[in-house]
Design a protein around this motif. Structure first.
Motif, mmCIF file in Angstrom:
data_model
loop_
_atom_site.group_PDB
_atom_site.id
_atom_site.type_symbol
_atom_site.label_atom_id
_atom_site.label_comp_id
_atom_site.label_asym_id
_atom_site.label_seq_id
_atom_site.Cartn_x
_atom_site.Cartn_y
_atom_site.Cartn_z
ATOM 1 N N ALA A 149 -77.073 46.227 -13.435
ATOM 2 C CA ALA A 149 -76.644 45.931 -12.055
ATOM 3 C C ALA A 149 -75.236 45.359 -12.033
ATOM 4 O O ALA A 149 -74.457 45.622 -11.103
ATOM 5 C CB ALA A 149 -77.626 44.960 -11.412
ATOM 6 N N SER A 150 -74.883 44.597 -13.070
ATOM 7 C CA SER A 150 -73.535 44.007 -13.099
ATOM 8 C C SER A 150 -72.464 45.065 -13.324
ATOM 9 O O SER A 150 -71.296 44.848 -12.997
ATOM 10 C CB SER A 150 -73.456 42.929 -14.189
ATOM 11 N N ASP A 151 -72.828 46.217 -13.906
ATOM 12 C CA ASP A 151 -71.879 47.324 -14.032
ATOM 13 C C ASP A 151 -71.572 47.946 -12.680
ATOM 14 O O ASP A 151 -70.505 48.527 -12.487
ATOM 15 C CB ASP A 151 -72.450 48.410 -14.968
ATOM 16 N N ARG A 152 -72.488 47.830 -11.764
ATOM 17 C CA ARG A 152 -72.319 48.427 -10.441
ATOM 18 C C ARG A 152 -71.740 47.444 -9.418
ATOM 19 O O ARG A 152 -70.860 47.793 -8.626
ATOM 20 C CB ARG A 152 -73.663 48.956 -9.945
ATOM 21 N N PHE A 153 -72.232 46.211 -9.439
ATOM 22 C CA PHE A 153 -71.865 45.245 -8.396
ATOM 23 C C PHE A 153 -70.917 44.150 -8.889
ATOM 24 O O PHE A 153 -70.427 43.368 -8.076
ATOM 25 C CB PHE A 153 -73.130 44.595 -7.825
ATOM 26 N N GLY A 154 -70.675 44.078 -10.181
ATOM 27 C CA GLY A 154 -69.817 43.034 -10.729
ATOM 28 C C GLY A 154 -70.624 41.965 -11.437
ATOM 29 O O GLY A 154 -71.813 41.778 -11.171
ATOM 30 N N ARG A 155 -69.972 41.245 -12.337
ATOM 31 C CA ARG A 155 -70.670 40.193 -13.106
ATOM 32 C C ARG A 155 -70.980 38.971 -12.224
ATOM 33 O O ARG A 155 -72.060 38.408 -12.273
ATOM 34 C CB ARG A 155 -69.826 39.742 -14.297
ATOM 35 N N ARG A 156 -69.992 38.564 -11.422
ATOM 36 C CA ARG A 156 -70.124 37.317 -10.672
ATOM 37 C C ARG A 156 -71.258 37.322 -9.655
ATOM 38 O O ARG A 156 -72.026 36.344 -9.591
ATOM 39 C CB ARG A 156 -68.798 36.968 -9.980
ATOM 40 N N ALA A 163 -71.804 45.224 -29.596
ATOM 41 C CA ALA A 163 -72.376 46.052 -28.529
ATOM 42 C C ALA A 163 -71.360 46.325 -27.426
ATOM 43 O O ALA A 163 -71.178 47.470 -27.008
ATOM 44 C CB ALA A 163 -73.614 45.368 -27.947
ATOM 45 N N VAL A 164 -70.670 45.292 -26.959
ATOM 46 C CA VAL A 164 -69.734 45.444 -25.845
ATOM 47 C C VAL A 164 -68.528 46.286 -26.243
ATOM 48 O O VAL A 164 -68.067 47.142 -25.490
ATOM 49 C CB VAL A 164 -69.283 44.062 -25.323
ATOM 50 N N GLY A 214 -78.424 38.488 -18.449
ATOM 51 C CA GLY A 214 -78.171 39.919 -18.579
ATOM 52 C C GLY A 214 -76.693 40.267 -18.619
ATOM 53 O O GLY A 214 -76.229 40.937 -19.553
ATOM 54 N N PRO A 215 -75.901 39.837 -17.631
ATOM 55 C CA PRO A 215 -74.466 40.161 -17.645
ATOM 56 C C PRO A 215 -73.612 39.226 -18.481
ATOM 57 O O PRO A 215 -72.403 39.422 -18.596
ATOM 58 C CB PRO A 215 -74.075 40.051 -16.168
ATOM 59 N N GLN A 216 -74.205 38.206 -19.076
ATOM 60 C CA GLN A 216 -73.414 37.157 -19.725
ATOM 61 C C GLN A 216 -72.570 37.667 -20.884
ATOM 62 O O GLN A 216 -71.396 37.296 -21.037
ATOM 63 C CB GLN A 216 -74.344 36.047 -20.225
ATOM 64 N N ALA A 217 -73.117 38.530 -21.730
ATOM 65 C CA ALA A 217 -72.386 38.999 -22.906
ATOM 66 C C ALA A 217 -71.121 39.744 -22.510
ATOM 67 O O ALA A 217 -70.034 39.486 -23.046
ATOM 68 C CB ALA A 217 -73.291 39.891 -23.756
ATOM 69 N N ARG A 239 -70.354 50.928 -18.813
ATOM 70 C CA ARG A 239 -71.714 50.586 -19.241
ATOM 71 C C ARG A 239 -71.745 49.331 -20.112
ATOM 72 O O ARG A 239 -72.732 49.062 -20.783
ATOM 73 C CB ARG A 239 -72.316 51.761 -20.021
ATOM 74 N N ARG A 240 -70.669 48.555 -20.099
ATOM 75 C CA ARG A 240 -70.634 47.371 -20.961
ATOM 76 C C ARG A 240 -71.677 46.331 -20.569
ATOM 77 O O ARG A 240 -72.230 45.642 -21.429
ATOM 78 C CB ARG A 240 -69.236 46.747 -20.925
ATOM 79 N N GLY A 241 -71.941 46.187 -19.286
ATOM 80 C CA GLY A 241 -72.959 45.233 -18.859
ATOM 81 C C GLY A 241 -74.327 45.599 -19.390
ATOM 82 O O GLY A 241 -75.074 44.743 -19.873
ATOM 83 N N PHE A 242 -74.661 46.879 -19.330
ATOM 84 C CA PHE A 242 -75.968 47.340 -19.800
ATOM 85 C C PHE A 242 -76.094 47.200 -21.311
ATOM 86 O O PHE A 242 -77.047 46.590 -21.811
ATOM 87 C CB PHE A 242 -76.187 48.792 -19.389
#
Length: 455
Positions: free
Chosen positions: A298-305, A142-143, A350-353, A150-153
């Motif tokens: 959200a992690s695509d916009r604000f970051g994973r951390r 997927a990633v 959600g953002p882990q992958a 859009r990798r987070g989504f």
């Protein structure tokens, strides 16, 4: 160009759906075992023990599956890094399906004595081995197919397979748990395991239709010669693997306490009907399905951390209120407790992958991401119901030691994620010359030109 963009969107959507469905089926198999361990295995496979010891023994066999997961991650990661991601996914799905179907056919302790729990442990090991190889392949498909912004989504789609599998497993088990007690113990618990045969056939068919990862296909030819990717991963990325492990502690341990341990806690400690807890898990899992892609996007916009840290903090804050609400014995409050815990978990899951995938280079990404993910599952998720049950026994039925244990898990994850690099603008197709392996490299994004952020 418009036609090409449309084809690319269709391709990633097809891969994301295939990853979601296949992962959901595998998690159905895995979670089904956890539900049965909490509700029936103590009586059927460990009847010579008192109820509490029988439950601990059942959760011990549950933990065995997690012990096998790193080995599965190493074996399938080795071939996934050398031969490709796609081929490994059908193999792991078949392996899980055969083991789960066989659990539904097992004789109990009453019929074959000590052979019954021994066979149960063996099949749980096979389950864990298959699932250990599943995660890395599914998320990388997927990633690595997804556009950079859009990798987070899209990476959250295989993650959605976990709550989907839990939702189906809990729903199916809930239906058969309504049978008269004698029928449920005699044959009703077996049917959900036997149904996995149909699901596995569907999953393998769908997965055979997707293309190999474009990032894997595009890597330089000389990288294909890596003979032992797992050793290369340990040499090149020891820090990233350890931090990925730490990032999983709250996510994995918290999840199994609020979805698996709570079943035995509610039925045996509080005397609640099975359906009260199962219904709460069902509602929370439905929310989980929506929350995971929301936090992934959200992690695509604000970051994973930032998203991951918020989830870990939420888990720590929920540790004591969770049991306060469950102890009320009120169905609505129990459902609220599980749901709030699940939302906090989704902020990490959600953002882990994408987060874990972006920490490593293409050549060893399957092996390295699987190691970080699966090694933590042994110490966090696999042992958490067992440890929680033991703490409950040592405290005379008091829940506060379990809550304290959950706070410790959250603290480990908070520190690990804080020490990790921000990765949401990292390139997947190459490594930066002169940078330490795994250091994120900024790349152009369609929505923002800002560089990658590091702590």
């Amino acid at each position: 160009m418009e036609a090409t963009a449309h084809e690319q969107r269709d391709s990633i959507l097809k891969v994301a759906v295939a990853s979601f469905i296949g992962t959901a089926i595998e998690w159905y198999d895995f979670f089904l075992y956890g539900t049965a361990a909490a509700l029936v295995f103590n009586r059927l496979f460990f009847p010579s023990f008192d109820p509490l010891t029988g439950t601990m023994a059942a959760f011990g066999t549950f933990a065995v599956g997690f012990v096998a997961r790193p080995l599965g991650g190493v074996v399938f990661g080795h071939y996934g890094d050398r031969l490709g991601r796609k081929a490994m996914l059908s193999a792991t799905l078949m392996l899980m399906g055969v083991a789960t179907f066989a659990v539904g056919l097992l004789p109990t302790y009453e019929h074959v004595g000590a052979w019954a729990p021994a066979l149960l442990v063996l099949l749980r090991l096979v389950q864990g081995f298959g699932l250990g190889g599943e995660w890395g392949g599914a998320v990388l498909m997927a990633v690595e197919h997804a556009p950079a912004h859009r990798r987070g989504f899209y990476g959250s789609w295989p993650q959605m397979g976990a709550p989907a599998g839990l939702l189906v497993a809990t729903a199916v088990f809930n239906v058969f748990s309504r049978l008269p007690e004698a029928d449920f113990i005699a044959w009703g618990w077996r049917v959900p395991f036997l149904l996995s045969a149909v699901l596995i056939g569907m999953g393998v068919f769908i997965r055979l239709k997707v293309a190999e990862s474009p990032v894997f296909r595009a890597r330089p030819k000389q990288e294909e010669q890596a003979s032992l990717p797992v050793l290369d991963a340990l040499r090149q990325y020891p820090r990233q693997i350890l931090l990925a492990m730490g990032a999983r502690f709250a996510e994995n341990g918290f999840f199994y306490i609020i979805t698996t341990f709570v079943l035995s806690y509610g039925t045996e400690r509080l005397g609640l009907p099975r359906t009260t807890i199962l219904n709460g898990v069902l509602v929370a899992t439905a929310v989980h399905l929506v929350a995971i892609p929301t936090f992934g996007a959200a992690s695509d916009r604000f970051g994973r951390r930032p998203i991951y840290l918020a989830g870990a903090l939420g888990c720590g804050l929920m540790a004591f209120p969770f049991f306060w609400l469950v102890d009320t014995r009120e169905a609505a409050l129990i459902t609220s407790a599980i749901t709030l815990g699940i939302v906090a978990h989704a902020a990490m899951y959600g953002p882990q992958a994408s987060f874990f995938s972006e920490l490593f280079g293409t050549r060893v990404r399957y092996s390295a991401a699987s190691l970080g993910y699966q090694l933590a599952s042994v110490f966090a998720g696999g042992l958490s119901p067992f440890i929680a049950t033991a703490l409950l026994a040592r405290s005379g039925g008091q829940s506060w030691p379990v809550s304290l244990y959950m706070v410790v898990l959250a603290a480990i994850t908070l520190v690990s994620v804080w020490l990790s690099a921000e990765t949401f603008r990292a390139r997947l197709t190459e490594e930066a010359p002169g940078n330490a392996p795994g250091t994120p490299v900024s790349e152009p994004s369609s929505h923002s030109p800002s560089p990658a952020r590091t702590p």
